[in-house]
Design a protein around this motif. Structure first.
Motif, short mmCIF file in Angstrom:
data_model
loop_
_atom_site.label_atom_id
_atom_site.label_comp_id
_atom_site.label_asym_id
_atom_site.label_seq_id
_atom_site.Cartn_x
_atom_site.Cartn_y
_atom_site.Cartn_z
N TYR A 287 36.50 23.74 10.43
CA TYR A 287 37.30 23.10 9.45
C TYR A 287 38.73 22.04 9.62
N PHE A 290 37.02 20.06 12.78
CA PHE A 290 35.71 18.51 12.40
C PHE A 290 36.60 17.65 12.20
N LEU A 293 38.16 15.41 14.19
CA LEU A 293 37.35 14.25 14.83
C LEU A 293 37.06 12.94 14.22
N MET A 294 37.48 12.92 12.40
CA MET A 294 37.39 11.62 11.67
C MET A 294 38.52 10.88 11.48
N GLN A 295 39.83 11.86 12.35
CA GLN A 295 41.15 11.13 12.42
C GLN A 295 41.65 9.99 13.32
N TYR A 304 46.10 18.15 12.06
CA TYR A 304 44.67 18.19 11.32
C TYR A 304 43.94 19.52 12.87
N VAL A 425 36.49 17.46 23.05
CA VAL A 425 35.73 16.32 22.12
C VAL A 425 37.08 15.10 21.56
N ILE B 170 32.69 17.68 27.95
CA ILE B 170 31.90 17.98 26.75
C ILE B 170 30.55 18.39 26.70
N ASP B 563 29.20 13.39 14.07
CA ASP B 563 30.00 12.70 13.15
C ASP B 563 30.43 12.27 11.79
N SER B 566 30.87 15.75 10.09
CA SER B 566 32.45 15.71 9.55
C SER B 566 32.80 14.43 9.36
N GLY B 567 31.92 13.65 9.65
CA GLY B 567 32.57 12.11 8.22
C GLY B 567 32.50 13.17 6.37
N TYR B 570 34.76 15.91 5.99
CA TYR B 570 36.51 15.22 5.77
C TYR B 570 36.69 14.35 4.14
#
Lengths: 494, 625
Positions: A287, A290, A293-295, A304, A425, B170, B563, B566-567, B570
């Motif tokens: 968690y 992931f 990734l959004m930050q 995070y 990533v 990656i 994406d 995770s979006g 979040y």
């Protein structure tokens, strides 16, 4: 080696700072204090090795005790095993680096450095205490200054964050307090003495009742899911040194507490609750990755990712075998150094570009090669590149985790392992955005690191590389400590 | 002890150039970098000679690297015969490419940084091949991945290049995940990571053992990433964004062959797992064909070579998959020679053309770049498998080995080598023959590269021409040097094929190659046909030139979902649920405190009032009860 020195020096420094006449004096006194602490801890390290090689097999070395409050049988007991020594090393390194990066702190410098040293005082005290009550006392000392540091010297939504942090950490402390009192009364020993408590067998029912309180309470400090939200907000609002202390030291208070108090004293319950711990740890790892990734804010990215990395600590503890526990402690040290380095370098970037948003940066490798190299090193440690500490620590945790043949544990291990892809990533995205690409326009010319910043980075990187390349010295420290914890788990489960 | 020196030299080179950076005299930078690799090469040669004269292997343990509970790994080096071959390739070809880089990168403002990275790469590559256990190999494996990342993105001001660098890292990481799980399984099964111990214990296992099958499959996932096999191959063509010496060293000669090395190193395991071996062969075959067809329609000189590399790596895996381990290494060696040569030649062309890489804008370069032309020709002949050139022997051996394994595979693979010859000669004719199609400015400045670049080309050309003699087929009645040398560690299937078949194979390939050379010349030189511009492409040509749209497919399958997940996670879980709850508690406390605040008004009257009420309440309570 007298461990109390580790309390006296920070306290003296903190008080001394208040009597300084200008910022110049404040920072030099702080540096001197931090340096003395660092030297003391190094001396402790060698004294520890010497004692061990002379055949001293006591669980805790340099132990001293005196009665503090007789009616409740609260004592002041100090002592250190390898695990505490490694935590002390981490603390000393982070404090020294923290003082260095705050070199140019001019607003209320006195108060700022006073609080920093107070925090250090709390952390040292926590790691050398062998009495649960004094341990708790020092834990609290390490919370209050954070509230002030964020509230006064912070940035962004600092009041909201300071409140949130204080609320959640106090909540955690409350759980610890209840668990602690429960242990005191129900163990039948009527003592907070950790060594004494470890010798009595706390009734199974009591363990089941109070273990979750203690583990969750300490867990909040180390960002156990879902009590992790203070981490991103708290870290991002804090001043640079504050973030370094928070992530580098405070989060380790939790991990250490989970191990030393909860797991060590109540091994039966630890075994009983292990699946839940592992579940939460795995969720935190995935968690957190992931969410990172959004930050788009560098501090949030590191915060995070800390949630994710600290998940490995809990995973290691939950696996309850020697390899995994050793790995968990290594991960604490590794993560502490790495994240302190990360926050330090983020602070350096922010001072120059006045932004922490990755989208507003670019091509900084050209403008400040040293800082960006440090940034890269922190990133590579985070993504677990061999040669840096992250790889060794996470590898050890995962190797320990893999020893557990139960299907559910296997799945958890594989999921935790899969996080290395997501980590790559987000780290590469961030470093790519910040360091590479065309250089963006900034109002002021971008200078590379100053001497104090370089020194801070060197101290932390030296630790990271020393663990990454030749981790045996750390292993030698941790292994006996982990063995003692393991013996209890094994002997009691029989 | 001497083993330790091999990786240390390049490491020092890296430290010196990385530390001093621009404060080093520019002339010295290249020498430090090249000589450090040459020193390692010297030691490798010394060890090789020792092995030739009968030494068994060399081993050196520096210290216990990791030890926690039952988990223990040494920081140990080992040189056996397989390692020795790899060492020679890595340091030998590596040295030539370093020298070439002195000329190629000299004008770049970050020249010292480039050389430092190259040294660092060699260091990690040496760690990879020298390690005596899987963890050391993995450490090198990750390290070369890092250097590849740094060097692909070397010209970091270009965002597309950074994108390519990220993609490479990656994709490799995905492979690494498989590799890592394979490692865990190895430790669980054998209780050790040491190659010798693992292989020793494995040999007591039965064939078709399911655990070993799982281990080998997982390890191969790692190889798919590093050696760019289907489905993890798309990063390699993009990796051509890096400077050309990087493509030659990392993305052709050494790093990408790490997967092949790993499979051969673990040959005991693969031999016990027929299913995995077959899988390796099938993936290799599919990749060989797939990449070759894409290579037919690429117009970027480096992209053609990149797809060709992917395809040739497929050949090596086919060899390893059918159990011909020494053959796989044979092709690895010859490929290192001719592919490094071809890349360096393309670099020389690009250098002369001021960065132009599109072959539609070249043509007629033979006149202006005589040495480059000649050496490129040798490389082309070698890769196409023209007899006596290096590629002929190794590819021939792969075909022969595959023939005794499966006829279908053999046919497909033979077809693949036809395509190889076609795209290579297409590239050759379009680049060096016909009219010059570049700009006037380019024409005026066309020049042969300096000696520092052409000498490495010539050395590699010689190696590409004669390198095949280390593995002569039986019909020549000479000993197969490589097979015999590797026999103690990784011989695999013997190289006995019926002599008639050998003759037929050689004869057919000569005829087919002659036809290809003639017809491609006719098509591209005599008729002067040019590849159409991107917009004109239709049908299959378009599909090929757009690489079967795999990049687009992956973006849709993996990138977007990642994406989106995770979006969602979040926004809904983190911000929606957890943060809201915590804030709710915080507000709850505030509200409660606000409410309770009225109890403490600070006015004596109200306190008195409450006191009286309380007193009365107590009285009532006492009276009633």
């Amino acid at each position: 080696m007298n461990l109390t020195l580790l309390l006296i020096i920070p306290l003296l420094t903190a008080v001394g700072v208040l009597f300084c006449r200008n910022a110049q004096q404040v920072r030099w006194l702080s540096l001197a204090g931090a340096a003395v602490q660092f030297i003391l801890v190094m001396a402790l390290l060698f004294a520890f090795y010497a004692a061990r090689s002379n055949g001293n097999t006591d669980a805790f070395l340099f132990s001293e005790r005196c009665m503090w409050f007789a009616p409740l049988n609260i004592q002041f007991i100090t002592g250190a095993d390898g695990i505490s020594v490694s935590m002390l090393l981490l603390t000393a390194a982070v404090v020294l680096a923290g003082v260095l990066v705050s070199w140019k702190e001019e607003t209320m410098a006195k108060e700022f450095f006073f609080l920093l040293h107070l925090l250090a005082f709390g952390a040292y005290g926590f790691f050398i205490s062998l009495d649960v009550f004094t341990l708790f006392f020092f834990l609290e000392i390490a919370v209050i200054p954070k509230y002030l540091l964020i509230g006064i010297w912070g940035s962004g939504r600092k009041e909201y964050s300071a409140n949130k942090l204080a609320l959640m950490l106090m909540g955690g402390s409350a759980l610890v307090l209840i668990g602690m009192l429960g242990m005191y009364y129900q163990s039948g020993a009527n003592t907070f003495d950790l060594i004494r408590l470890s010798e009595v067998h706390i009734p199974y029912a009591t363990q089941l009742q109070f273990f979750p309180l203690l583990f969750l309470g300490f867990g909040v400090f180390t960002a156990i899911f879902p009590f992790h939200t203070w981490v991103p907000d708290g870290h991002s609002a804090a001043p640079t040194a504050g973030s370094m202390f928070l992530a580098g030291i405070s989060m380790k208070l939790g991990g250490y507490g989970c191990l030393r108090v909860a797991t060590y004293l109540m091994p039966d319950a630890a075994a009983y609750y292990a699946p839940y711990i592992i579940g939460l740890a795995t969720i935190a790892i995935i968690y957190g990755a992931f969410a990172t990734l959004m930050q788009t804010d560098l501090k949030y990215i590191n915060a995070y990712s800390s949630v994710s990395h600290c998940g490995f600590v809990l995973l290691g503890i939950g696996m309850l075998n020697q390899t995994a526990i050793t790995g968990a402690v290594m991960q604490m040290v590794s993560h502490g150094l790495m994240t302190a380095l990360f926050f330090a370098v983020i602070g350096m970037i922010y001072q120059r570009t006045h932004t922490r948003m990755v989208r507003q940066m670019g091509g900084l490798l050209k403008a400040m090669p040293f800082i960006m190299t440090v940034f890269f090193i922190a990133g590579l440690t985070s993504l677990g590149l061999p040669g840096f500490s992250g790889f060794v620590a996470e590898m050890t945790v995962l190797m320990g985790a893999w020893q557990n043949p139960k299907t559910m544990y296997r799945i958890a291990t594989i999921l935790a392992c899969a996080s290395i892809v997501v980590t790559a990533v987000y780290i590469l995205r961030a470093t790519g955005q910040v360091a590479m690409g065309p250089l963006k326009q900034h109002d002021e010319p971008l200078n590379d690191a100053r001497w104090y910043e370089k020194l801070a980075a060197f101290i932390l990187i030296a630790g990271i590389v020393a663990i990454g390349v030749a981790p045996f010295w750390l292993n030698d420290l941790i292994t006996p400590g982990a063995k003692i914890i393991m013996q209890k788990i094994v002997s009691l489960s029989r | 002890m001497i083993l330790l020196l091999i990786p240390l030299f390049p490491l020092f080179g890296f430290l010196i150039n990385g530390w001093l950076n621009k404060s080093m005299p520019k002339g010295l930078v290249g020498w430090v970098a090249s000589l450090s690799v040459l020193a390692s090469f010297g030691i490798s040669v010394y060890l090789f000679i020792q092995l030739l004269s009968g030494a068994n292997e060399f081993q050196f343990t520096v210290f216990d690297w990791m030890a926690a509970g039952s988990f223990q790994v040494d920081f140990g080096f080992m040189v056996d015969r397989l390692t020795a071959i790899m060492l020679l390739v890595v340091t030998g070809v590596g040295f030539l490419i370093h020298v070439y880089s002195i000329g190629y990168m000299n004008d770049d403002e970050d020249y010292p940084r480039f050389m430092a990275y190259m040294n660092l790469f060699v260091f990690f590559m040496l760690l990879l091949v020298l390690g005596d256990n899987f963890i050391m190999m993995f450490a090198g494996w990750e390290g070369v991945g890092l250097c590849s990342y740094l060097l692909i993105g070397f010209w970091f001001k270009n965002d597309n290049y950074n994108e390519a660098a990220n993609k490479a890292f990656i994709m490799n990481r995905i492979g690494d995940l498989g590799f890592l799980l394979g490692l865990f399984l190895i430790y669980q099964t054998f209780g050790s990571f040491n190659f010798k111990e693992v292989m020793g214990m494995a040999s007591t296992y039965p064939r078709y053992d399911s655990t070993i099958t799982a281990i080998t499959l997982l390890l191969f996932v790692g190889a798919m990433g590093k050696s760019a096999q289907i489905p993890l191959y798309t990063w390699l063509p993009d990796a051509m964004a890096g400077p050309t010496p990087v493509s030659a060293l990392i993305h052709a000669a050494t790093m990408v062959t790490a997967g092949v090395y790993m499979v051969v190193r673990s040959n005991v395991l693969y031999a016990l797992a027929p299913f995995s071996s077959e899988f390796v062969a099938v993936i290799g075959l599919a990749t060989a064909l797939f990449a070759a067809t894409i290579g037919l329609k690429q117009n970027d000189i480096k992209k053609v070579l990149a797809y060709s590399t992917v395809s040739q790596l497929g050949y090596m895996f086919v060899a390893a998959g059918v159990g011909a381990y020494s053959t796989a290494i044979f092709h690895l060696v010859t490929h290192a020679f001719f592919k490094a040569l071809l890349f360096l030649c393309s670099g020389s062309v690009i250098h002369a053309m001021y960065g132009e890489q599109d072959i539609r804008n070249m043509g007629g370069l033979k006149k202006y770049l005589p040495i480059t032309h000649l050496t490129f020709l040798i490389g082309t002949l070698a890769i196409s498998g023209v007899p006596v050139f290096a590629g002929f022997f190794s590819k021939d051996e792969i075909l022969a080995m595959t023939y005794s394994h499966s006829f279908l595979m053999f046919t497909l693979l033979a077809f693949g080598s036809v395509i190889t010859a076609v795209y290579m000669f297409r590239l050759y004719w379009l680049t060096f023959y016909g009219e010059f199609r570049g700009t006037k400015h380019q024409l005026e400045h066309l020049h042969e590269s300096p000696k520092v670049m052409t000498v490495p080309l010539m050395v590699l050309a010689v190696l590409s021409a004669v390198g095949g003699f280390i593995g002569l087929p039986e019909i020549f009645h000479a000993p197969h040097f490589l097979y015999n040398f590797l026999e103690p560690v990784a011989a695999g299937a013997g190289h006995h094929v019926s002599h008639t078949f050998e003759y037929v194979l050689i004869f057919t390939s000569i005829v087919v190659l002659a036809i290809i050379i003639y017809s491609t010349r006719n098509y591209y030189v005599v008729k002067g046909t040019l590849p159409e511009s991107d917009a004109e492409e239709k049908g299959i040509a378009r599909i090929l030139s757009r690489k079967y749209f795999v990049d687009e497919l992956y973006a849709m399958l993996f990138r977007k979902p990642l994406d989106v997940i995770s979006g969602l996670g979040y926004r809904f879980v983190e911000l929606g649920i957890i943060t809201k709850t915590v804030d709710g508690i915080q507000e709850g406390i505030n509200t409660a405190a606000n409410g309770l605040r009225y109890l403490q008004t600070g006015r004596a009257g109200s306190y008195l009032f409450i006191m009286v009420i309380g007193f009365l309440a107590l009285m009532i309570y006492a009276i009633i009860l």
